[in-house]
Motif scaffolding. Structure first.
Motif, PDB file in Angstrom:
ATOM      1  N   MET A   1       0.836  -1.182   0.000  1.00 30.11           N
ATOM      2  CA  MET A   1       0.000   0.000   0.000  1.00 30.11           C
ATOM      3  C   MET A   1       0.883   1.247   0.000  1.00 30.11           C
ATOM      4  O   MET A   1       2.053   1.181   0.297  1.00 30.11           O
ATOM      5  CB  MET A   1      -0.907  -0.004   1.222  1.00 30.11           C
ATOM      6  N   CYS A   2       0.276   2.377  -0.266  1.00 27.09           N
ATOM      7  CA  CYS A   2       1.026   3.626  -0.406  1.00 27.09           C
ATOM      8  C   CYS A   2       0.640   4.665   0.643  1.00 27.09           C
ATOM      9  O   CYS A   2       0.780   5.851   0.412  1.00 27.09           O
ATOM     10  CB  CYS A   2       0.801   4.209  -1.794  1.00 27.09           C
ATOM     11  N   GLU A   3       0.144   4.249   1.772  1.00 25.53           N
ATOM     12  CA  GLU A   3      -0.226   5.201   2.806  1.00 25.53           C
ATOM     13  C   GLU A   3       1.025   5.756   3.473  1.00 25.53           C
ATOM     14  O   GLU A   3       2.040   5.088   3.555  1.00 25.53           O
ATOM     15  CB  GLU A   3      -1.097   4.563   3.897  1.00 25.53           C
ATOM     16  N   SER A   4       0.923   6.975   3.973  1.00 21.87           N
ATOM     17  CA  SER A   4       2.036   7.601   4.675  1.00 21.87           C
ATOM     18  C   SER A   4       1.548   8.222   5.964  1.00 21.87           C
ATOM     19  O   SER A   4       0.362   8.501   6.125  1.00 21.87           O
ATOM     20  CB  SER A   4       2.669   8.696   3.803  1.00 21.87           C
ATOM     21  N   LYS A   5       2.483   8.471   6.865  1.00 23.17           N
ATOM     22  CA  LYS A   5       2.148   9.230   8.060  1.00 23.17           C
ATOM     23  C   LYS A   5       2.658  10.653   7.846  1.00 23.17           C
ATOM     24  O   LYS A   5       3.694  10.877   7.224  1.00 23.17           O
ATOM     25  CB  LYS A   5       2.755   8.606   9.320  1.00 23.17           C
ATOM     26  N   VAL A   6       1.888  11.620   8.337  1.00 23.20           N
ATOM     27  CA  VAL A   6       2.249  13.024   8.207  1.00 23.20           C
ATOM     28  C   VAL A   6       2.650  13.521   9.587  1.00 23.20           C
ATOM     29  O   VAL A   6       1.904  13.374  10.556  1.00 23.20           O
ATOM     30  CB  VAL A   6       1.088  13.857   7.628  1.00 23.20           C
ATOM     31  N   VAL A   7       3.846  14.103   9.646  1.00 21.65           N
ATOM     32  CA  VAL A   7       4.422  14.561  10.907  1.00 21.65           C
ATOM     33  C   VAL A   7       4.701  16.054  10.801  1.00 21.65           C
ATOM     34  O   VAL A   7       5.231  16.524   9.796  1.00 21.65           O
ATOM     35  CB  VAL A   7       5.740  13.796  11.196  1.00 21.65           C
ATOM     36  N   PHE A   8       4.332  16.812  11.839  1.00 27.98           N
ATOM     37  CA  PHE A   8       4.588  18.252  11.895  1.00 27.98           C
ATOM     38  C   PHE A   8       5.831  18.492  12.734  1.00 27.98           C
ATOM     39  O   PHE A   8       5.926  18.015  13.866  1.00 27.98           O
ATOM     40  CB  PHE A   8       3.393  18.983  12.507  1.00 27.98           C
ATOM     41  N   LYS A   9       6.796  19.217  12.170  1.00 28.83           N
ATOM     42  CA  LYS A   9       8.048  19.496  12.892  1.00 28.83           C
ATOM     43  C   LYS A   9       8.132  20.980  13.183  1.00 28.83           C
ATOM     44  O   LYS A   9       8.033  21.814  12.290  1.00 28.83           O
ATOM     45  CB  LYS A   9       9.251  19.070  12.069  1.00 28.83           C
ATOM     46  N   LYS A  10       8.299  21.299  14.462  1.00 23.93           N
ATOM     47  CA  LYS A  10       8.494  22.680  14.891  1.00 23.93           C
ATOM     48  C   LYS A  10       9.661  22.678  15.861  1.00 23.93           C
ATOM     49  O   LYS A  10       9.587  22.056  16.920  1.00 23.93           O
ATOM     50  CB  LYS A  10       7.242  23.228  15.550  1.00 23.93           C
ATOM     51  N   GLY A  11      10.757  23.313  15.471  1.00 24.55           N
ATOM     52  CA  GLY A  11      11.964  23.267  16.285  1.00 24.55           C
ATOM     53  C   GLY A  11      12.538  21.869  16.277  1.00 24.55           C
ATOM     54  O   GLY A  11      12.707  21.271  15.225  1.00 24.55           O
ATOM     55  N   ASP A  12      12.795  21.336  17.456  1.00 24.90           N
ATOM     56  CA  ASP A  12      13.346  19.992  17.573  1.00 24.90           C
ATOM     57  C   ASP A  12      12.286  18.927  17.813  1.00 24.90           C
ATOM     58  O   ASP A  12      12.601  17.749  17.888  1.00 24.90           O
ATOM     59  CB  ASP A  12      14.366  19.940  18.723  1.00 24.90           C
ATOM     60  N   GLU A  19      -2.114   9.390  10.361  1.00 26.31           N
ATOM     61  CA  GLU A  19      -1.553   8.173   9.780  1.00 26.31           C
ATOM     62  C   GLU A  19      -2.423   7.719   8.616  1.00 26.31           C
ATOM     63  O   GLU A  19      -3.569   8.144   8.481  1.00 26.31           O
ATOM     64  CB  GLU A  19      -1.477   7.066  10.826  1.00 26.31           C
ATOM     65  N   ASP A  20      -1.881   6.843   7.795  1.00 31.56           N
ATOM     66  CA  ASP A  20      -2.601   6.252   6.664  1.00 31.56           C
ATOM     67  C   ASP A  20      -3.153   7.305   5.704  1.00 31.56           C
ATOM     68  O   ASP A  20      -4.280   7.193   5.208  1.00 31.56           O
ATOM     69  CB  ASP A  20      -3.722   5.327   7.150  1.00 31.56           C
ATOM     70  N   VAL A  21      -2.345   8.343   5.435  1.00 31.16           N
ATOM     71  CA  VAL A  21      -2.736   9.402   4.505  1.00 31.16           C
ATOM     72  C   VAL A  21      -2.517   8.914   3.076  1.00 31.16           C
ATOM     73  O   VAL A  21      -1.461   8.383   2.749  1.00 31.16           O
ATOM     74  CB  VAL A  21      -1.927  10.688   4.782  1.00 31.16           C
ATOM     75  N   VAL A  22      -3.533   9.090   2.236  1.00 34.33           N
ATOM     76  CA  VAL A  22      -3.445   8.638   0.848  1.00 34.33           C
ATOM     77  C   VAL A  22      -3.509   9.794  -0.147  1.00 34.33           C
ATOM     78  O   VAL A  22      -3.244   9.607  -1.337  1.00 34.33           O
ATOM     79  CB  VAL A  22      -4.545   7.605   0.517  1.00 34.33           C
ATOM     80  N   ASP A  51       9.456  11.182   2.230  1.00 37.25           N
ATOM     81  CA  ASP A  51      10.313  10.001   2.185  1.00 37.25           C
ATOM     82  C   ASP A  51       9.422   8.790   1.921  1.00 37.25           C
ATOM     83  O   ASP A  51       8.762   8.281   2.820  1.00 37.25           O
ATOM     84  CB  ASP A  51      11.063   9.849   3.502  1.00 37.25           C
ATOM     85  N   MET A  52       9.401   8.355   0.679  1.00 34.65           N
ATOM     86  CA  MET A  52       8.511   7.268   0.290  1.00 34.65           C
ATOM     87  C   MET A  52       8.994   5.907   0.781  1.00 34.65           C
ATOM     88  O   MET A  52       8.196   4.987   0.922  1.00 34.65           O
ATOM     89  CB  MET A  52       8.338   7.230  -1.237  1.00 34.65           C
ATOM     90  N   ARG A  53      10.277   5.788   1.070  1.00 34.53           N
ATOM     91  CA  ARG A  53      10.765   4.506   1.605  1.00 34.53           C
ATOM     92  C   ARG A  53      10.254   4.265   3.019  1.00 34.53           C
ATOM     93  O   ARG A  53       9.910   3.143   3.368  1.00 34.53           O
ATOM     94  CB  ARG A  53      12.293   4.458   1.592  1.00 34.53           C
ATOM     95  N   SER A  54      10.221   5.321   3.823  1.00 32.24           N
ATOM     96  CA  SER A  54       9.733   5.155   5.199  1.00 32.24           C
ATOM     97  C   SER A  54       8.278   5.602   5.346  1.00 32.24           C
ATOM     98  O   SER A  54       7.743   5.609   6.455  1.00 32.24           O
ATOM     99  CB  SER A  54      10.616   5.930   6.177  1.00 32.24           C
ATOM    100  N   HIS A  55       7.638   6.012   4.235  1.00 35.43           N
ATOM    101  CA  HIS A  55       6.232   6.435   4.232  1.00 35.43           C
ATOM    102  C   HIS A  55       5.998   7.571   5.220  1.00 35.43           C
ATOM    103  O   HIS A  55       5.045   7.555   5.998  1.00 35.43           O
ATOM    104  CB  HIS A  55       5.298   5.263   4.526  1.00 35.43           C
ATOM    105  N   LYS A  56       6.884   8.588   5.184  1.00 35.28           N
ATOM    106  CA  LYS A  56       6.800   9.716   6.103  1.00 35.28           C
ATOM    107  C   LYS A  56       6.813  11.019   5.311  1.00 35.28           C
ATOM    108  O   LYS A  56       7.636  11.208   4.420  1.00 35.28           O
ATOM    109  CB  LYS A  56       7.987   9.699   7.075  1.00 35.28           C
TER     110      LYS A  56
END
Length: 64
Positions: A1-12, A19-22, A51-56
């Motif tokens: 499958m091609c789902e990814s997780k979306v992560v918000f980065k602010k500072g460190d 999760e499971d974003v398509v 990053d499609m390898r880690s689905h992130k």
């Protein structure tokens, strides 16, 4: 499958937004996230890394 997780980065720190974003739509500094099971979330930010390898997908604050 091609789902990814979306992560918000602010500072460190990183926060899991969804999760499971398509599908992501970009519109005027906002990202519309659509999940595998119909979930929906809208956030302000811009995509900094896909990053499609880690689905992130890394989102950072929008400065526009």
């Amino acid at each position: 499958m091609c789902e990814s997780k979306v992560v918000f980065k602010k500072g460190d720190s990183e926060e899991l937004l969804m999760e499971d974003v398509v599908r992501i739509e970009v519109e005027n500094g906002k990202l519309k996230l659509y999940g595998l099971l119909g979930e929906y979330r809208e956030v302000e930010g811009k995509i900094a890394l896909m990053d499609m390898r880690s689905h992130k997908i890394l989102v950072v604050p929008y400065e526009g």
